[in-house]
Design a protein around this motif. Sequence first.
Motif, PDB file in Angstrom:
ATOM      1  N   ASP A  26       6.930  -0.304  -2.379  1.00  0.00           N
ATOM      2  CA  ASP A  26       6.153   0.612  -2.044  1.00  0.00           C
ATOM      3  C   ASP A  26       6.688   1.411  -0.644  1.00  0.00           C
ATOM      4  O   ASP A  26       7.572   0.642  -0.117  1.00  0.00           O
ATOM      5  CB  ASP A  26       4.885  -0.208  -1.617  1.00  0.00           C
ATOM      6  CG  ASP A  26       4.131  -0.255  -2.895  1.00  0.00           C
ATOM      7  OD1 ASP A  26       4.203   0.214  -3.683  1.00  0.00           O
ATOM      8  OD2 ASP A  26       3.203  -1.590  -2.676  1.00  0.00           O
ATOM      9  N   PHE A  27       6.312   2.190  -0.107  1.00  0.00           N
ATOM     10  CA  PHE A  27       6.514   3.001   1.064  1.00  0.00           C
ATOM     11  C   PHE A  27       6.246   2.244   2.099  1.00  0.00           C
ATOM     12  O   PHE A  27       5.530   1.422   2.147  1.00  0.00           O
ATOM     13  CB  PHE A  27       5.836   4.285   1.173  1.00  0.00           C
ATOM     14  CG  PHE A  27       6.038   5.310  -0.031  1.00  0.00           C
ATOM     15  CD1 PHE A  27       7.090   5.419  -0.715  1.00  0.00           C
ATOM     16  CD2 PHE A  27       4.857   6.243  -0.429  1.00  0.00           C
ATOM     17  CE1 PHE A  27       7.513   6.217  -1.807  1.00  0.00           C
ATOM     18  CE2 PHE A  27       5.160   6.922  -1.660  1.00  0.00           C
ATOM     19  CZ  PHE A  27       6.297   7.216  -2.310  1.00  0.00           C
ATOM     20  N   TYR A  61      -3.226   4.619   3.837  1.00  0.00           N
ATOM     21  CA  TYR A  61      -2.071   4.043   4.779  1.00  0.00           C
ATOM     22  C   TYR A  61      -2.105   2.641   4.463  1.00  0.00           C
ATOM     23  O   TYR A  61      -0.983   2.049   4.820  1.00  0.00           O
ATOM     24  CB  TYR A  61      -2.320   4.363   6.257  1.00  0.00           C
ATOM     25  CG  TYR A  61      -2.129   5.842   6.457  1.00  0.00           C
ATOM     26  CD1 TYR A  61      -0.877   6.333   7.051  1.00  0.00           C
ATOM     27  CD2 TYR A  61      -3.214   6.896   6.315  1.00  0.00           C
ATOM     28  CE1 TYR A  61      -0.988   7.841   6.985  1.00  0.00           C
ATOM     29  CE2 TYR A  61      -3.204   7.926   6.955  1.00  0.00           C
ATOM     30  CZ  TYR A  61      -2.051   8.437   7.244  1.00  0.00           C
ATOM     31  OH  TYR A  61      -1.820   9.834   7.222  1.00  0.00           O
ATOM     32  N   PHE A  89       0.791   0.535   2.745  1.00  0.00           N
ATOM     33  CA  PHE A  89       2.070   1.154   3.398  1.00  0.00           C
ATOM     34  C   PHE A  89       2.525   0.251   4.641  1.00  0.00           C
ATOM     35  O   PHE A  89       3.483   0.629   5.165  1.00  0.00           O
ATOM     36  CB  PHE A  89       2.497   2.364   3.328  1.00  0.00           C
ATOM     37  CG  PHE A  89       2.171   3.136   1.776  1.00  0.00           C
ATOM     38  CD1 PHE A  89       2.516   2.622   0.594  1.00  0.00           C
ATOM     39  CD2 PHE A  89       1.464   4.256   1.987  1.00  0.00           C
ATOM     40  CE1 PHE A  89       2.234   3.186  -0.486  1.00  0.00           C
ATOM     41  CE2 PHE A  89       0.906   4.904   0.690  1.00  0.00           C
ATOM     42  CZ  PHE A  89       1.603   4.439  -0.557  1.00  0.00           C
TER      43      PHE A  89
END
Length: 393
Positions: A325-326, A372, A375
């Motif tokens: 994942d980012f 968000y 991440f």
Amino acid sequence: MNAHHGTESFDVIVVGLGGLGSAAAWHLAASGHRVLGLEQFSFGHDRGASHDTSRILRHSYHRPDYVRLTRHAYDDWAHLERSADERFVTTTGGVDLCPRDSSIPLTDYWQSLDAEGIPYELLDADEVRRRWPQISVPEDTTAMYQERTSIVPAARSTAAMQRLAVAAGSQLRDNTPVTAVRHGAHGVEVDTPGGRFSAGQVVLCTDAWANTLLAPLGREIPLTVLEEQVTYFTPTDPAPFAPESFPVWIWLDEPCFYGFPCYGEATVKAGQDCGGPEVGADARSGSTDLDLLDRLTRFMGERFPLSGRPIRSKRCLYTLTPDRDFILGPVPGAERVLVGLGAAHAFKFAPTLGRMLSELAADPKLADTEAYTTFRLDRPALTDSQYPVNWMT
């Protein structure tokens, strides 16, 4: 923030000007911030992951949240095209090819598309061969076709975002490595060999070099850096591999391969996902890996027999998180420092992640919103040393 004596002061400093950093600098400047962008190498360098030509833009993903994010990606690429007055998106359609007993289940992909209302077609082996005689698949292959899959140009679009950032007021400096980042209650100071800069916030888009600057802030990320390789093949007859005749493709198995139609030249580009050796950011060969080349050439000869012989290979870095994942958020305990890291599948999202970093810099409370939280830097995959590694995308 009160500037250090002799320093230049900005609202935001972006460190690292590959695809994500350039997008962040552009969006930040377009939002009215005074932005300094610093790149340790020359603009357009080939040491990271934003060089060369083609990247895949697709809806097809293994989780609904990523499929949802791809909707924004298509919109943000369209915004980039309008802003730069250039065309970047070449639509080819895309086919995910899944053999029987694959270690990467196709079910995850079509169910995720279903969850987000994205249309697709499921195809059997006969239909794959009928539509694309260039592809040779086993009888037990299942495929998924999505008509919006496209190609975007890495180096050219990164350069365009840098131009837009400058036009919006950013100062961008290459060959300017950052040697230290110091976080304070009221701002951040950044050291370079040529001087010190200060800002209210810093955005780190330094990919394989992330821990060099994060470790002194008390936060290291468990990253694995691989030196990957793509190879260009020359078909005797390029016409069947033209973008209007041949799709972007992904072979969903272990090993996993991917490839493109002819794009900008009469060659077919292909590579293996997560197949290269582990390296350090500054300790890489840069030369052709013959084992990777042989593995890919044998696969292409079997599945794409008209693709021709290999003529050149290029290397790039994959910087992988354990969950792939980012990373998109503030550093815990040093919240004025934001990190953007793409986990080796982010170029399709570069304009989107740059926009999200800009919005987060303007409103830190966004870090706690749904877009968000997946991440965050303090998620289990980055804090639990026993977290199981999974690089499927």
